[in-house]
Design a protein around this motif. Structure first.
Motif, short mmCIF file in Angstrom:
data_model
loop_
_atom_site.label_atom_id
_atom_site.label_comp_id
_atom_site.label_asym_id
_atom_site.label_seq_id
_atom_site.Cartn_x
_atom_site.Cartn_y
_atom_site.Cartn_z
N LYS A 58 0.81 -1.21 0.00
CA LYS A 58 0.00 0.00 0.00
C LYS A 58 0.85 1.26 0.00
CE LYS A 58 -4.19 -1.77 2.17
NZ LYS A 58 -5.14 -1.61 3.26
N GLY A 59 2.06 1.16 0.55
CA GLY A 59 2.93 2.32 0.65
C GLY A 59 3.25 2.97 -0.68
N ARG A 64 -1.54 3.74 4.13
CA ARG A 64 -1.07 3.02 5.31
C ARG A 64 -1.65 1.60 5.30
NH1 ARG A 64 -2.95 7.78 9.38
NH2 ARG A 64 -1.44 9.34 8.69
N SER A 66 -3.27 0.13 7.47
CA SER A 66 -4.61 0.09 8.09
C SER A 66 -5.69 0.78 7.25
CB SER A 66 -4.55 0.75 9.47
OG SER A 66 -4.12 2.10 9.34
N ASP A 67 -5.30 1.48 6.18
CA ASP A 67 -6.29 2.15 5.34
C ASP A 67 -7.19 1.14 4.65
OD1 ASP A 67 -5.34 4.66 6.00
OD2 ASP A 67 -4.19 4.91 4.16
N ARG A 120 -6.87 13.05 3.91
CA ARG A 120 -5.49 12.57 3.79
C ARG A 120 -5.28 11.82 2.48
NH1 ARG A 120 -3.29 7.82 5.13
NH2 ARG A 120 -5.10 7.13 6.29
#
Length: 190
Positions: A58-59, A64, A66-67, A120
């Motif tokens: 995901k990075g 993140r 947890s997203d 975000r």
């Protein structure tokens, strides 16, 4: 102050994770209560949420780990690039014009909504079919044009784009496979 309506719904759990569509349609206008993505496109958002949940690395997308930990659409903020509802039978079109999207008052509306939820991550739902067109304004969808206008003054926000969740787009460009459509079209912008 921003309130839930036909073009904006603040997420219940993750308001800073935002999905940005083109504009409300007939199903959104007729929904009680009115809300973004009330129709078939909204149903396909759950498939996109599953793709985002299962996304490895995901990075690289600015996300993140947890997203997108849930596939409940109401947990996330839902917005539209333009507030006015459009549908073919009434308006002859189902999308806003680029001049409507980039109108300064519309960009101010979007900016207020993004600040209200402390955005975000924004995922634009609708982009050029061809990756080569991501750099060409003349090939924009409404969410792409809004993202171009917003990205310059919001360096703290990660902008992603993917295919539109409409059944028409999924059937036409992904032979009905929504998960494949979203995986193939997901891209970090710029």
């Amino acid at each position: 102050m921003c309130v839930n309506n036909i073009d904006f719904r603040r997420g219940d759990l993750f308001p800073n994770l935002v999905f940005l569509g083109a504009c409300p349609g007939q199903e959104e206008e007729n929904a009680v209560p009115q809300r973004p993505f009330a129709g078939r496109s909204g149903a396909n958002l759950s498939i996109l949420l599953q793709v985002l949940h299962d996304l490895e690395n995901k990075g690289i997308f600015g996300l993140r780990a947890s997203d997108f930990s849930t596939t409940n659409v109401d947990h996330y903020t839902l917005m539209n690039s333009h507030a006015a509802a459009r549908w073919p039978a009434r308006d002859g079109r189902s999308i806003p014009r680029m001049l409507e999207v980039q109108d300064p008052e519309n960009i101010q509306r979007l900016t207020r909504q993004l600040r209200f939820v402390n955005a975000r991550v924004i995922i634009g739902l609708g982009r050029p079919i061809d990756n080569r067109h991501l750099a060409q304004r003349r090939r924009d969808s409404a969410p792409m044009r809004a993202i171009r206008m917003l990205a310059e003054s919001n360096a703290n926000i990660s902008f992603l784009v993917t295919g539109h969740p409409s059944p028409r787009a999924i059937n036409r460009f992904a032979q009905g496979n929504a998960a494949q459509w979203f995986r193939t079209m997901l891209h970090r912008f710029p």
